[in-house]
Motif scaffolding. Structure first.
Motif, PDB file in Angstrom:
ATOM      1  N   PRO A 145      -3.109  10.739 -19.997  1.00 53.25           N
ATOM      2  CA  PRO A 145      -4.449  11.112 -19.507  1.00 53.25           C
ATOM      3  C   PRO A 145      -4.757  10.356 -18.208  1.00 53.25           C
ATOM      4  CG  PRO A 145      -4.499  10.698 -21.857  1.00 53.25           C
ATOM      5  CD  PRO A 145      -3.139  10.275 -21.381  1.00 53.25           C
ATOM      6  N   ALA A 146      -5.369  11.070 -17.259  1.00 51.93           N
ATOM      7  CA  ALA A 146      -5.573  10.441 -15.945  1.00 51.93           C
ATOM      8  C   ALA A 146      -6.749  11.069 -15.203  1.00 51.93           C
ATOM      9  CB  ALA A 146      -4.299  10.611 -15.106  1.00 51.93           C
ATOM     10  N   TRP A 147      -7.234  10.309 -14.220  1.00 60.31           N
ATOM     11  CA  TRP A 147      -8.243  10.813 -13.286  1.00 60.31           C
ATOM     12  C   TRP A 147      -7.528  11.599 -12.199  1.00 60.31           C
ATOM     13  CZ3 TRP A 147     -13.321  10.701 -14.121  1.00 60.31           C
ATOM     14  CH2 TRP A 147     -13.827   9.784 -15.044  1.00 60.31           C
ATOM     15  N   ARG A 148      -8.099  12.733 -11.822  1.00 56.47           N
ATOM     16  CA  ARG A 148      -7.547  13.556 -10.753  1.00 56.47           C
ATOM     17  C   ARG A 148      -8.559  13.677  -9.624  1.00 56.47           C
ATOM     18  NH1 ARG A 148      -5.869  18.805 -14.149  1.00 56.47           N
ATOM     19  NH2 ARG A 148      -6.413  19.725 -12.167  1.00 56.47           N
ATOM     20  N   ASP A 159     -12.884  16.659 -18.704  1.00 56.09           N
ATOM     21  CA  ASP A 159     -13.436  15.886 -19.813  1.00 56.09           C
ATOM     22  C   ASP A 159     -14.511  14.914 -19.342  1.00 56.09           C
ATOM     23  OD1 ASP A 159     -11.661  16.710 -22.155  1.00 56.09           O
ATOM     24  OD2 ASP A 159     -10.210  16.251 -20.583  1.00 56.09           O
ATOM     25  N   LEU A 160     -14.357  14.406 -18.132  1.00 53.34           N
ATOM     26  CA  LEU A 160     -15.348  13.521 -17.516  1.00 53.34           C
ATOM     27  C   LEU A 160     -15.410  13.824 -16.020  1.00 53.34           C
ATOM     28  CD1 LEU A 160     -14.274  10.082 -19.076  1.00 53.34           C
ATOM     29  CD2 LEU A 160     -16.296  11.409 -19.705  1.00 53.34           C
ATOM     30  N   VAL A 161     -16.572  13.612 -15.445  1.00 54.32           N
ATOM     31  CA  VAL A 161     -16.745  13.740 -13.994  1.00 54.32           C
ATOM     32  C   VAL A 161     -17.325  12.418 -13.505  1.00 54.32           C
ATOM     33  CG1 VAL A 161     -17.964  14.937 -12.146  1.00 54.32           C
ATOM     34  CG2 VAL A 161     -17.172  16.220 -14.143  1.00 54.32           C
ATOM     35  N   ARG A 162     -16.743  11.887 -12.414  1.00 55.27           N
ATOM     36  CA  ARG A 162     -17.209  10.614 -11.868  1.00 55.27           C
ATOM     37  C   ARG A 162     -17.480  10.769 -10.379  1.00 55.27           C
ATOM     38  NH1 ARG A 162     -12.979   6.178 -12.664  1.00 55.27           N
ATOM     39  NH2 ARG A 162     -12.004   7.240 -10.925  1.00 55.27           N
ATOM     40  N   ILE A 163     -18.611  10.211  -9.945  1.00 58.04           N
ATOM     41  CA  ILE A 163     -18.939  10.143  -8.514  1.00 58.04           C
ATOM     42  C   ILE A 163     -19.205   8.675  -8.200  1.00 58.04           C
ATOM     43  CG2 ILE A 163     -20.461  10.885  -6.653  1.00 58.04           C
ATOM     44  CD1 ILE A 163     -21.230  13.298  -8.399  1.00 58.04           C
ATOM     45  N   GLU A 164     -18.428   8.142  -7.263  1.00 55.66           N
ATOM     46  CA  GLU A 164     -18.594   6.746  -6.854  1.00 55.66           C
ATOM     47  C   GLU A 164     -19.004   6.699  -5.390  1.00 55.66           C
ATOM     48  OE1 GLU A 164     -14.628   5.355  -7.823  1.00 55.66           O
ATOM     49  OE2 GLU A 164     -15.478   4.174  -9.459  1.00 55.66           O
ATOM     50  N   ILE A 165     -19.946   5.815  -5.098  1.00 55.08           N
ATOM     51  CA  ILE A 165     -20.388   5.591  -3.723  1.00 55.08           C
ATOM     52  C   ILE A 165     -20.345   4.088  -3.495  1.00 55.08           C
ATOM     53  CG2 ILE A 165     -22.319   5.748  -2.116  1.00 55.08           C
ATOM     54  CD1 ILE A 165     -23.195   8.258  -3.472  1.00 55.08           C
ATOM     55  N   PRO A 166     -19.789   3.645  -2.365  1.00 55.41           N
ATOM     56  CA  PRO A 166     -19.753   2.206  -2.093  1.00 55.41           C
ATOM     57  C   PRO A 166     -21.155   1.600  -2.032  1.00 55.41           C
ATOM     58  CG  PRO A 166     -18.381   3.414  -0.543  1.00 55.41           C
ATOM     59  CD  PRO A 166     -19.158   4.434  -1.324  1.00 55.41           C
TER      60      PRO A 166
END
Length: 184
Positions: A145-148, A159-166
């Motif tokens: 399993p991995a982040w794409r 399965d998951l959604v991620r939004i990253e901002i510095p």
């Protein structure tokens, strides 16, 4: 008035003055915080709405006449939701797009009818001055399993959604990871 009484009165006045100074500092901090919330309130409300819409993202199996239920790239994503839309009562669905555009993370919701035609568009910033946002989509079925960095409509819903901002965005962007309801 004796010296002892005078000293007790002065000590009481010092306590009262200390309490008043602390109250004044608290009042000033509360005022400053309310001014920040007033400025950032709409963007924070849009972030909460995005989280709600993401949890209700429609899988491709429920979308027959509308193209691409969920599609994600490293700097933008787009998905359909059948969440209630009191601001667009005639809409069959919402096409929600989140895109990084020149340092501004923008949320756009298009109310669409059964034919996929746009009835109305609503948009606004989620965060500004945040540098470069990074979108990621978790695939629990991958081995391992991995982040794409990308996700296509053919893959279903991640399965998951991620939004990253510095650091440094306004309003401050906390860790934002959402688990869509995969039950449809």
């Amino acid at each position: 008035m004796s010296l002892l009484e005078t000293m007790i009165a002065l000590a009481m006045m010092a306590l009262i003055a200390t309490a008043l100074a602390g109250t004044l500092q608290l009042s000033l901090r509360s005022h400053d915080r309310s001014m920040i919330l007033e400025e950032d309130g709409p963007a924070i409300a849009r972030r909460v709405q995005l989280r709600r819409w993401l949890t209700q993202a429609a899988p491709q199996t429920l979308v027959t006449s509308l193209p691409k239920a969920f599609e994600g790239k490293s700097r933008e994503m787009s998905f359909l939701t059948f969440a209630s839309t009191p601001f667009a009562p005639d809409a069959a669905a919402l096409r929600v797009t989140v895109v990084m555009n020149g340092g501004v993370l923008i949320l756009r919701a298009e109310a669409i009818d059964d034919d996929g035609d746009v009835l109305e568009t609503f948009d606004g910033p989620l965060a500004e001055d945040g540098g470069d946002a990074a979108f990621a989509y978790f695939d629990a079925d991958a081995e391992p399993p991995a982040w794409r960095a990308t996700w296509t409509a053919d893959d279903g819903i991640p399965d998951l959604v991620r939004i990253e901002i510095p650091e440094g965005s306004r309003p401050r962007w906390p860790e934002f990871t959402v688990r869509p309801d995969l039950g449809g």
